[in-house]
Design a protein around this motif. Structure first.
Motif, PDB file in Angstrom:
ATOM      1  N   MET A 212       0.821  -1.213   0.000  1.00 50.96           N
ATOM      2  CA  MET A 212       0.000   0.000   0.000  1.00 50.96           C
ATOM      3  C   MET A 212       0.851   1.257   0.000  1.00 50.96           C
ATOM      4  SD  MET A 212      -2.681  -1.155   2.858  1.00 50.96           S
ATOM      5  CE  MET A 212      -3.752  -2.560   2.621  1.00 50.96           C
ATOM      6  N   ASN A 213       2.174   1.090   0.026  1.00 51.00           N
ATOM      7  CA  ASN A 213       3.101   2.225  -0.016  1.00 51.00           C
ATOM      8  C   ASN A 213       2.865   3.286   1.046  1.00 51.00           C
ATOM      9  OD1 ASN A 213       5.044   1.829  -1.977  1.00 51.00           O
ATOM     10  ND2 ASN A 213       3.499   2.109  -3.582  1.00 51.00           N
ATOM     11  N   PRO A 214       2.920   2.946   2.319  1.00 44.42           N
ATOM     12  CA  PRO A 214       2.696   3.971   3.342  1.00 44.42           C
ATOM     13  C   PRO A 214       3.927   4.874   3.521  1.00 44.42           C
ATOM     14  CG  PRO A 214       3.248   1.892   4.370  1.00 44.42           C
ATOM     15  CD  PRO A 214       3.257   1.632   2.897  1.00 44.42           C
ATOM     16  N   ASP A 215       3.724   6.094   4.051  1.00 43.19           N
ATOM     17  CA  ASP A 215       4.848   6.965   4.449  1.00 43.19           C
ATOM     18  C   ASP A 215       5.284   6.609   5.856  1.00 43.19           C
ATOM     19  OD1 ASP A 215       4.342   8.426   2.214  1.00 43.19           O
ATOM     20  OD2 ASP A 215       3.084   9.885   3.268  1.00 43.19           O
ATOM     21  N   VAL A 216       4.347   6.087   6.629  1.00 42.09           N
ATOM     22  CA  VAL A 216       4.634   5.857   8.041  1.00 42.09           C
ATOM     23  C   VAL A 216       3.772   4.709   8.564  1.00 42.09           C
ATOM     24  CG1 VAL A 216       2.943   7.594   8.756  1.00 42.09           C
ATOM     25  CG2 VAL A 216       4.753   6.947  10.338  1.00 42.09           C
ATOM     26  N   ILE A 217       4.371   3.915   9.456  1.00 42.04           N
ATOM     27  CA  ILE A 217       3.613   2.906  10.185  1.00 42.04           C
ATOM     28  C   ILE A 217       3.590   3.358  11.638  1.00 42.04           C
ATOM     29  CG2 ILE A 217       3.525   0.503  10.957  1.00 42.04           C
ATOM     30  CD1 ILE A 217       5.059  -0.236   8.402  1.00 42.04           C
ATOM     31  N   TYR A 218       2.392   3.550  12.197  1.00 44.33           N
ATOM     32  CA  TYR A 218       2.280   3.884  13.609  1.00 44.33           C
ATOM     33  C   TYR A 218       1.864   2.632  14.360  1.00 44.33           C
ATOM     34  CZ  TYR A 218       0.588   5.630  18.038  1.00 44.33           C
ATOM     35  OH  TYR A 218       0.390   5.813  19.373  1.00 44.33           O
ATOM     36  N   TYR A 219       2.583   2.335  15.454  1.00 43.43           N
ATOM     37  CA  TYR A 219       2.211   1.169  16.255  1.00 43.43           C
ATOM     38  C   TYR A 219       1.901   1.598  17.683  1.00 43.43           C
ATOM     39  CZ  TYR A 219       2.206  -3.270  18.623  1.00 43.43           C
ATOM     40  OH  TYR A 219       1.822  -4.334  19.390  1.00 43.43           O
ATOM     41  N   GLY A 220       0.682   1.372  18.126  1.00 43.10           N
ATOM     42  CA  GLY A 220       0.259   1.803  19.464  1.00 43.10           C
ATOM     43  C   GLY A 220       0.208   0.659  20.450  1.00 43.10           C
ATOM     44  N   GLY A 221       1.254  -0.192  20.489  1.00 42.59           N
ATOM     45  CA  GLY A 221       1.222  -1.313  21.429  1.00 42.59           C
ATOM     46  C   GLY A 221       2.476  -1.374  22.269  1.00 42.59           C
ATOM     47  N   TYR A 222       2.801  -2.565  22.738  1.00 47.76           N
ATOM     48  CA  TYR A 222       3.913  -2.733  23.674  1.00 47.76           C
ATOM     49  C   TYR A 222       5.227  -3.055  22.973  1.00 47.76           C
ATOM     50  CZ  TYR A 222       0.354  -2.745  27.273  1.00 47.76           C
ATOM     51  OH  TYR A 222      -0.668  -2.398  28.096  1.00 47.76           O
ATOM     52  N   TYR A 223       6.316  -2.928  23.737  1.00 49.34           N
ATOM     53  CA  TYR A 223       7.656  -3.017  23.156  1.00 49.34           C
ATOM     54  C   TYR A 223       8.036  -4.384  22.624  1.00 49.34           C
ATOM     55  CZ  TYR A 223       8.508  -4.595  27.936  1.00 49.34           C
ATOM     56  OH  TYR A 223       8.440  -5.265  29.127  1.00 49.34           O
ATOM     57  N   MET A 224       7.488  -5.491  23.212  1.00 55.48           N
ATOM     58  CA  MET A 224       7.896  -6.819  22.738  1.00 55.48           C
ATOM     59  C   MET A 224       7.498  -7.008  21.283  1.00 55.48           C
ATOM     60  SD  MET A 224       6.355  -6.881  25.875  1.00 55.48           S
ATOM     61  CE  MET A 224       4.842  -7.821  25.795  1.00 55.48           C
ATOM     62  N   ASP A 225       6.213  -6.724  20.991  1.00 58.77           N
ATOM     63  CA  ASP A 225       5.746  -6.876  19.617  1.00 58.77           C
ATOM     64  C   ASP A 225       6.303  -5.760  18.740  1.00 58.77           C
ATOM     65  OD1 ASP A 225       4.031  -9.089  20.312  1.00 58.77           O
ATOM     66  OD2 ASP A 225       2.803  -7.611  21.329  1.00 58.77           O
ATOM     67  N   GLY A 226       6.410  -4.550  19.328  1.00 53.92           N
ATOM     68  CA  GLY A 226       6.912  -3.408  18.565  1.00 53.92           C
ATOM     69  C   GLY A 226       8.328  -3.642  18.058  1.00 53.92           C
ATOM     70  N   GLY A 227       9.184  -4.218  18.907  1.00 57.65           N
ATOM     71  CA  GLY A 227      10.567  -4.471  18.512  1.00 57.65           C
ATOM     72  C   GLY A 227      10.651  -5.439  17.344  1.00 57.65           C
ATOM     73  N   LEU A 228       9.848  -6.510  17.412  1.00 59.47           N
ATOM     74  CA  LEU A 228       9.855  -7.495  16.325  1.00 59.47           C
ATOM     75  C   LEU A 228       9.268  -6.888  15.054  1.00 59.47           C
ATOM     76  CD1 LEU A 228       8.700 -10.680  18.234  1.00 59.47           C
ATOM     77  CD2 LEU A 228      10.964 -10.172  17.365  1.00 59.47           C
ATOM     78  N   LEU A 229       8.210  -6.099  15.238  1.00 58.71           N
ATOM     79  CA  LEU A 229       7.557  -5.452  14.100  1.00 58.71           C
ATOM     80  C   LEU A 229       8.556  -4.573  13.356  1.00 58.71           C
ATOM     81  CD1 LEU A 229       4.571  -5.538  13.230  1.00 58.71           C
ATOM     82  CD2 LEU A 229       4.225  -3.448  14.503  1.00 58.71           C
ATOM     83  N   ARG A 230       9.307  -3.762  14.121  1.00 59.08           N
ATOM     84  CA  ARG A 230      10.283  -2.871  13.502  1.00 59.08           C
ATOM     85  C   ARG A 230      11.386  -3.686  12.808  1.00 59.08           C
ATOM     86  NH1 ARG A 230      11.650   1.741  10.924  1.00 59.08           N
ATOM     87  NH2 ARG A 230      13.827   2.220  11.279  1.00 59.08           N
ATOM     88  N   ALA A 231      11.873  -4.736  13.496  1.00 57.34           N
ATOM     89  CA  ALA A 231      12.939  -5.548  12.903  1.00 57.34           C
ATOM     90  C   ALA A 231      12.469  -6.178  11.598  1.00 57.34           C
ATOM     91  CB  ALA A 231      13.367  -6.635  13.883  1.00 57.34           C
ATOM     92  N   GLN A 232      11.242  -6.691  11.590  1.00 57.92           N
ATOM     93  CA  GLN A 232      10.741  -7.351  10.380  1.00 57.92           C
ATOM     94  C   GLN A 232      10.401  -6.345   9.290  1.00 57.92           C
ATOM     95  OE1 GLN A 232       7.707 -10.162  11.719  1.00 57.92           O
ATOM     96  NE2 GLN A 232       9.139 -11.037  13.180  1.00 57.92           N
ATOM     97  N   GLN A 233      10.033  -5.120   9.702  1.00 55.50           N
ATOM     98  CA  GLN A 233       9.788  -4.065   8.718  1.00 55.50           C
ATOM     99  C   GLN A 233      11.073  -3.780   7.944  1.00 55.50           C
ATOM    100  OE1 GLN A 233       9.235  -0.106  10.286  1.00 55.50           O
ATOM    101  NE2 GLN A 233       9.434   0.718   8.234  1.00 55.50           N
ATOM    102  N   VAL A 234      12.180  -3.601   8.687  1.00 56.91           N
ATOM    103  CA  VAL A 234      13.463  -3.298   8.049  1.00 56.91           C
ATOM    104  C   VAL A 234      13.916  -4.498   7.211  1.00 56.91           C
ATOM    105  CG1 VAL A 234      15.891  -2.785   8.508  1.00 56.91           C
ATOM    106  CG2 VAL A 234      14.102  -1.664   9.827  1.00 56.91           C
ATOM    107  N   GLN A 235      13.706  -5.687   7.760  1.00 53.69           N
ATOM    108  CA  GLN A 235      14.107  -6.903   7.059  1.00 53.69           C
ATOM    109  C   GLN A 235      13.398  -7.028   5.706  1.00 53.69           C
ATOM    110  OE1 GLN A 235      13.091 -10.634   9.138  1.00 53.69           O
ATOM    111  NE2 GLN A 235      12.670 -11.304   7.048  1.00 53.69           N
ATOM    112  N   LEU A 236      12.122  -6.617   5.666  1.00 57.93           N
ATOM    113  CA  LEU A 236      11.365  -6.720   4.417  1.00 57.93           C
ATOM    114  C   LEU A 236      11.652  -5.547   3.480  1.00 57.93           C
ATOM    115  CD1 LEU A 236       7.930  -7.959   5.769  1.00 57.93           C
ATOM    116  CD2 LEU A 236       9.436  -9.188   4.232  1.00 57.93           C
ATOM    117  N   GLY A 237      12.544  -4.655   3.907  1.00 59.71           N
ATOM    118  CA  GLY A 237      12.895  -3.528   3.052  1.00 59.71           C
ATOM    119  C   GLY A 237      11.801  -2.490   2.922  1.00 59.71           C
TER     120      GLY A 237
END
Lengths: 370, 300
Positions: A212-237
């Motif tokens: 969907m080509n977003p400019d930004v992903i906002y995550y309003g949750g806790y750090y455990m899931d947030g950390g993995l989410l960010r890592a996988q975001q970067v991993q997927l380019g």
């Protein structure tokens, strides 16, 4: 052991109130043991430090202040017991508790007994009863949401905003509020999704967001899931910005995301060491000198500000009548607090929200962006 | 198309991890007709053991082939030993008991492992250092592969092919198949059944250990309680493929991983489990023994 000491302490305090009426009792209701023990102990210590400082200068209204602590373990049932105990000990005001749940469970008892209460809980529901006894010394979730929306839409001018939360009531509530606030500012929410906390594999939903080509992903949750989410975001380019709410601000986020955390933006209340006020710097120095460690978090300081506002009000109106103190506090404007100016609305809500935006630097340190 | 291929890669990675774990379930079931519910927790135990070996011997910042190989080898040994220990303590005394007793014993063994992890390492999430594996990644026509993903796919394929050859082409493999077919007849042929069962537990535990280490390296965070979720998914994979069948477990794992990725990507991650179990039910209705399950003639 700790528990019995607390019990013993409150018993002694109870006995002493019966003989001496020249003492003002302040209650602390905090999770001194259990999951949030470090936050609860820090609040207890923080309150005691302020009281010591007041007592050294002759107390308030010529009376010494006495602290009575009660451990609610962050649980609603224990909170109700604490409330009765502190009311029986004839406290004038109660500082706490740390969690919204424990605070809410004790609220009504304090209201019926005309005991003031100030808490750092962020759940919007805490002020819904409009009890004249209750003052929130932090900010509610919807205030954070409005600040976030303004940052995303007006400051950064993001055009395509993707919002994610988990299924918890805190996270859904915060993220729904952000969505509402972004739409109110005519921002463009292209996606609103939920992840299952603890499921670890977020690549599927991220791949979908990528398309969907977003400019930004906002995550309003806790750090455990947030950390993995960010890592996988970067991993997927996925190159877009990543913004998180107050609950991703934790050292474990940096560990989980590792180098991927660079560039992450966190929106949170100011962390204690970044508070610019002299009064804050002095307080943190005194705390360290007395207890040999730093305050656990900003929540200690929020609660301490609640206490300071109450003591300040007593001095201003020269009365220990709780209704009069409450009336004064409801009109309080820009009292100099440790965490910034303290002002209350008539429903006990703290106004003039101060939030900070942090960006994580290459060496994994925080930098204030606003 | 790009999106579909990316989901395919994501699904394949997770799927091969499921397959590795599913092999442990299916091999034990094939030989002992026992569902080893402790297997999922053993997989998580492996992740914790691996992390401790890595941090205690090499420190947090070390990155070398030697370190990675050491972690895999030592962890596999410890997990293989634990697997054998579980068999000796929890399953062997119950081998002639009704099947339900053995299943309850398996559930109990799982709880013992899970709680031991919690007591040894604490209830908080433990985090794998990012330095353990190269963070390299490649972008081919918009589809991103990471080094970790390639390693997972490569190593699990190698292990699965090796296992297939071992079971079908070696003498021990033949003995394992013989025990699976009929324990008493195998005994009469001079096969030491206890030894075969030990071998099964060693192989299953090593495959589980590799899967556990990859879970930690791929997802970074491990918690003591996550064994149940991975165990259940791998168990479903084993059933879909046909429990007792080794190629079935591999196929089931890959299918389940892909299916999950596609459902999460195109419908919603919240629905992934609902659809997974629906798939399980549908497959069981049409093929009660799973996709590759053997149809055995009713003994009269």
């Amino acid at each position: 052991m700790k528990n019995t000491m607390v019990k013993f302490g409150s018993l002694v305090a109870l006995a002493s109130t019966l003989v001496a009426s020249d003492v003002i009792n302040i209650g602390v209701q905090a999770p001194i043991t259990g999951k949030y023990a470090n936050e609860g102990q820090s609040i207890d210590n923080g309150v005691k430090l302020i009281v010591d400082q007041y007592n050294k200068n002759g107390g308030v209204l010529g009376k010494k202040i006495k602290v009575i602590s009660c451990d609610d373990e962050g649980k609603a049932q224990k909170a109700a017991i604490c409330a009765r105990k502190l009311v029986n000990a004839k406290v004038l005001a109660v500082i706490g508790s740390y969690t919204s749940g424990a605070t809410e469970a004790a609220q009504t008892t304090y209201y019926r007994s005309k005991v003031l209460q100030t808490s750092d809980g962020t759940s919007d529901s805490l002020t819904k009863h409009k009890y004249w006894t209750f003052f929130r010394n932090s900010f509610q979730n919807s205030a954070q949401a409005e600040f976030t929306a303004n940052y995303l839409v007006n400051d950064r001018k993001f055009k395509r905003i993707a919002l994610l939360s988990d299924y918890s009531s805190y996270s859904t509530g915060l993220t729904n509020n952000v969505e509402k606030a972004v739409k109110a500012l005519k921002g463009n929410v292209i996606y609103r999704g939920k992840i299952k906390s603890g499921s670890q594999n977020f690549t599927s939903i991220l791949t979908k967001i990528k398309s969907m080509n977003p400019d930004v992903i906002y995550y309003g949750g806790y750090y455990m899931d947030g950390g993995l989410l960010r890592a996988q975001q970067v991993q997927l380019g996925i190159k877009c910005a990543f913004v998180g709410g107050d609950s991703i601000d934790n050292p474990d986020f940096l560990k989980l995301a590792g180098k991927s955390s660079v560039g992450t933006i966190m929106i949170n209340f100011p962390t204690p060491e970044f508070l610019p006020y002299d009064i804050a710097k002095n307080y943190l120095k005194d705390y360290k000198a007395k207890y040999g460690m730093n305050v656990a978090s900003i929540w200690t300081l929020m609660n301490v500000d609640g206490l300071r506002a109450i003591l300040y009000a007593m001095e201003q109106i020269k009365s220990d009548d709780t209704k009069k103190i409450s009336d004064y506090l409801h009109t309080l404007k820009d009292y100099k607090g440790i965490t910034g100016p303290v002002s209350f609305r008539e429903d006990g809500e703290r106004v003039n929200t101060k939030f900070n935006v942090y960006e994580i630097q290459k060496d994994l340190s925080y930098k204030i962006m606003n | 198309m790009e999106i579909f291929l990316q989901q395919f890669v994501n699904g394949l990675t997770v799927g091969s991890l499921y397959a590795l774990v599913a092999l442990g379930y299916t091999m034990v079931y094939g030989v002992m007709k026992l569902i080893n519910f402790a297997h999922g927790d053993l997989v998580v135990f492996s992740a914790f053991v691996g992390l401790s070996i890595y941090t205690s011997i090499f420190g947090v910042d070390a990155t070398s082939l030697v370190a990675v190989v050491c972690v895999f080898v030592f962890t596999s040994l410890i997990i293989a030993f634990t697997g054998v220990l579980i068999e000796r303590l929890a399953y062997r005394p119950l081998r002639s008991a009704p099947r339900l007793s053995a299943v309850v014993s398996a559930l109990g063994a799982g709880l013992v492992i899970q709680n031991s992890i919690m007591l040894l390492w604490g209830p908080n999430m433990k985090i794998f250092p990012s330095e353990l594996f190269s963070q390299a990644q490649w972008n081919i026509g918009g589809v991103v592969f990471t080094f970790t993903q390639l390693m997972i796919l490569a190593l699990s394929s190698v292990l699965m092919v090796a296992l297939y050859i071992f079971i079908n082409k070696t003498k021990v493999g033949t003995a394992i198949r013989a025990v699976a077919l009929d324990q008493d007849a195998a005994k009469l042929m001079g096969i030491n059944v206890n030894q075969i069962i030990l071998i099964i537990f060693v192989i299953g535990s090593i495959l589980g250990a590799v899967a556990g280490l990859f879970l930690g390296i791929y997802y970074r965070g491990v918690t003591f309680s996550m064994g149940w979720m991975y165990g259940l998914n791998a168990f479903i994979a084993a059933i879909i493929g046909g429990i007792g069948s080794i190629p079935g477990a591999m196929l089931g794992g890959l299918l389940l991983g892909l299916f999950n990725a596609m459902i999460s990507g195109y419908i919603s991650s919240a629905w992934a489990e609902t659809f997974t179990f629906t798939l399980l039910i549908v497959i069981l209705i049409f093929r009660p023994r799973g996709i590759l399950g053997e149809v055995t003639a009713e003994k009269v």
